[in-house]
Scaffold this active site. Structure first.
Site: not given
Ligand code: ATP
Ligand code: MG
Length: 344
Positions: A114, A206, A209
């Site tokens: 990040k 990955k 969001k």
């Molecule tokens: P950001 O990019 O802001 O970090 P994010 O998409 O990674 O957002 P988080 O809120 O950080 O979402 O994560 C929430 C949950 O979703 C965590 O348990 C994380 O491991 C899971 N998660 C996030 N992205 C993935 C993915 N691509 N596949 C499976 N699980 C995911």
């Molecule tokens: Mg995340």
């Protein structure tokens, strides 16, 4: 010492909830309600480790809460709230800032990813993020943490912090009647065929969001046309689908789409390839779109209905925070006594 089994997990209100959050986290949250007492948190303190527009943050907090409920989390039987309403999270995080070692945080890959090349310019909060996450879990002395694969390292850090706290204060912990450990060593629960859903634009990244491209992800709130368009545009390679799982090894995009289909259909990737092996992506993508729309449309619809009534969502978050605070305060009072603070 035996700890009461308790589940804790969180999702950041950093944008639109996507398929990775749903398959990697939220579906697990729903399943674990059957067997465990669960606390599910909209982690807004984590969100502001990178800049969030305040109005957008407020919207996103309510949207994540709505997604939890639309997906089937029961906020009456369990606890759903937003983190900033329970100040003990931040308080325990400070204590953990003083327990965790700089060297431990320096190994965290999420920070490296990040922060990127702009390390001097990111917030201190982004660096200390894993300590706050440890506090989120341990302020409830939670034992099980369902997360996607990307959060494994952070839950392991929470275990290290719990262990070091238990060691550093062993004598006082015993003296206060907590036996040989005050904090449990929380266990990451990372299961199923979609623990790491990848970006639709790049099978080595990955789905996130915070990815700038909305085409990289399927959002829970996307309508059928948007889902169809994103899947049509999803990156693939020119070969037809293989008949065996081994054939996916060097094809990250194909592997990802097959994994998504398998998770939604509650099948194994081998089952999916038995059905679609030899097929062109155009055929497979049509079936994938159908199953995505069938599974996500009802959730998206319910989210829309719920977010139309922010007062109702807020009342759930307030009620959840009130119940969470009772547990968190108990832990924090004990921590203050163990550490040696004076209090009323
Ligand atoms: P950001 O990019 O802001 O970090 P994010 O998409 O990674 O957002 P988080 O809120 O950080 O979402 O994560 C929430 C949950 O979703 C965590 O348990 C994380 O491991 C899971 N998660 C996030 N992205 C993935 C993915 N691509 N596949 C499976 N699980 C995911
Ligand atoms: Mg995340």
């Amino acid at each position: 010492m035996a700890f009461k089994e308790l589940v804790f997990s969180g999702v950041q209100p950093t944008g639109n909830l996507h398929l990775g959050n749903y398959l990697g986290a939220v579906t697990k949250f729903v399943a674990m309600q059957e067997r465990y007492q669960c606390i599910y948190c909209v982690v807004d303190l984590h969100a502001i480790t990178v800049w969030q527009d305040p109005a957008e943050l407020r919207r996103a907090i309510r949207e994540v809460a709505a997604a939890f409920i639309a997906a089937g989390i029961d906020p009456k039987q369990h606890i759903v709230f937003n983190q900033s309403q329970v100040s003990e999270h931040a308080e325990l995080a400070w204590v953990f800032n003083c327990v965790a070692r700089l060297g431990w945080l320096n190994r965290m890959t999420q920070f490296k990813e990040k922060a990127g090349k702009d390390r001097e310019n990111v917030s201190v909060g982004l660096y200390a993020y894993p300590n706050l996450m440890a506090a989120d879990i341990l302020v409830y002395r939670a034992t099980h943490v369902p997360v996607g694969d990307d959060q494994k390292q952070h839950v392991e850090l929470a275990r290290d912090i719990a262990q070091k706290f238990n060691n550093d204060f062993a004598a006082l912990i015993a003296e206060r009647g907590f036996g040989d450990a005050f904090f449990p060593l929380p266990e990451p629960i990372i299961q199923g065929p979609a623990t790491r859903v990848m970006s639709l634009r790049d099978g080595t990244k990955k789905m996130s969001k915070s990815d700038a491209s909305d085409n990289s992800r399927i959002n829970l709130a996307d309508d059928a046309d948007t889902i169809a368009q994103k899947i049509r545009k999803a990156k693939t390679d020119p070969e037809p689908l293989p008949s065996e799982v081994k054939g996916l090894e060097t094809r990250p995009e194909a592997d990802n789409l097959v994994g998504i289909y398998a998770a939604l259909a509650d099948k194994t990737p081998a089952d999916v390839l038995r059905e679609f092996g030899g097929a062109q992506f155009s055929t497979f993508k049509n079936s994938l779109t159908d199953i995505l729309v069938a599974k996500l449309a009802p959730i998206g619809g319910e989210m829309k209905r719920l977010t139309a009534d922010p007062t109702y969502i807020d009342s759930i978050l307030i009620d959840g925070a009130d119940r969470a605070r009772v547990i968190a305060l108990q832990t924090m009072n004990a921590v203050k006594d163990i550490v040696g603070f004076v209090r009323k």
